[in-house]
Design a protein around this motif. Sequence first.
Motif, PDB file in Angstrom:
ATOM      1  N   ASP A 169      35.255  41.115  25.821  1.00 54.50           N
ATOM      2  CA  ASP A 169      36.595  41.483  26.436  1.00 54.50           C
ATOM      3  C   ASP A 169      36.405  42.345  27.663  1.00 54.50           C
ATOM      4  O   ASP A 169      37.125  42.619  28.628  1.00 54.50           O
ATOM      5  CB  ASP A 169      37.520  42.408  25.440  1.00 54.50           C
ATOM      6  N   TYR A 170      35.297  43.215  27.703  1.00 55.27           N
ATOM      7  CA  TYR A 170      34.977  43.967  29.064  1.00 55.27           C
ATOM      8  C   TYR A 170      34.721  43.124  30.172  1.00 55.27           C
ATOM      9  O   TYR A 170      35.024  43.465  31.380  1.00 55.27           O
ATOM     10  CB  TYR A 170      33.667  44.840  28.598  1.00 55.27           C
ATOM     11  N   THR A 177      39.398  42.533  37.426  1.00 51.83           N
ATOM     12  CA  THR A 177      39.554  43.648  38.544  1.00 51.83           C
ATOM     13  C   THR A 177      38.685  43.285  39.752  1.00 51.83           C
ATOM     14  O   THR A 177      38.973  43.713  40.808  1.00 51.83           O
ATOM     15  CB  THR A 177      38.754  45.080  37.718  1.00 51.83           C
ATOM     16  N   ARG A 207      33.407  49.690  34.290  1.00 55.08           N
ATOM     17  CA  ARG A 207      33.756  49.200  35.656  1.00 55.08           C
ATOM     18  C   ARG A 207      33.301  49.609  36.755  1.00 55.08           C
ATOM     19  O   ARG A 207      33.056  49.011  37.721  1.00 55.08           O
ATOM     20  CB  ARG A 207      35.416  48.647  35.527  1.00 55.08           C
ATOM     21  N   THR A 249      37.775  41.688  31.576  1.00 58.15           N
ATOM     22  CA  THR A 249      38.502  42.704  32.320  1.00 58.15           C
ATOM     23  C   THR A 249      37.950  43.172  33.724  1.00 58.15           C
ATOM     24  O   THR A 249      38.624  43.300  34.858  1.00 58.15           O
ATOM     25  CB  THR A 249      38.570  43.966  31.352  1.00 58.15           C
TER      26      THR A 249
END
Length: 330
Positions: A307-308, A315, A290, A311
């Motif tokens: 899934d990354y 963010t 991230r 997320t």
Amino acid sequence: MTTQPADTAPDQVARLLALVPYLLARGEVRLDDAAAHFGTDADQIERDLRLLFMTGVSPGLPGDLIEVDLEALEGDRIIRVDNADYLARPVRFSPAEATSLVVALRTMVEAAPEEARDVIQRTLAKLEEAAGQDGEGLLKLHVDPTALEASAVVPVLESAIAHGHQAEITYHVPSRDEESRRVVDPRGLARVEDLLYLDAWCHTAQGDRAFRVDRIVAATELESAVADPGARARDLTGGWFTDSETRTVTLRLAPPARWVTEYYQVSDQRPGPDGTVDVDLQVASEQWVRTLLLRLAPHATLLAPDDYAETFTATARATLRLYQVDGVDS
């Protein structure tokens, strides 16, 4: 006009080893001030820094490398480094490392030019003095168990393997600076170069894992039997082997972000559409991914894992909302 003498490789290594603690002690330093401190020019310090951010601790995954703030360096000519605290601490050699150095130095004495022998002999004497014994005693250390093999967790793991029992381990992951407790089915211990690894099925991760034994903080043999008593230990010496828990992350990089392929160890890269390049990285921390994507925005896209990507999208949206007031961009 005086010409700065050309650097030798030992000169640069010595300066790099001094440069990192110097920078960490000050937080940030102007490029010209660092050059003046080390008696060189700003261009040389910048070359040092561009070499520095390709170094780090083993196994050299992205989260293991020293971070250099390139934007601050190129824009404001300010140096900031991160993820290098281990270089601010005094170096401590294991018996095996000290022995290797003694052997190498004694070999060098025999073949070194006359003018270099005095320096090598003084270094050898200091190393033997630091070890607290004469050179012959130091050379005998390599036949004794290393601190790693004498670790209290090794007999526990060996017993669990011999009895076909599960083990509970507490494992430290330096790239995330976290400890996690997990139940594993241990299959074998294997030495890869100078490190000892536990090959196991991890019930927490639901997959095969290779754990560095020096990062296993504690281990307990359980009474429960392993799920597959017939499972054999894997060969961890092949080129496919990577340390710790890693995931493959795929990024699509536009031209302004292609510096990533030079900065980080890329396991694969392929041409993408419109002059982009798709790269695969082995990473051990979603947080690290991230942070990298926020630095690269808007010149990078996270393609996998899904899934990354989800997320990171959440963010990024939350970050954008911080710059909005009553729904209007500030």
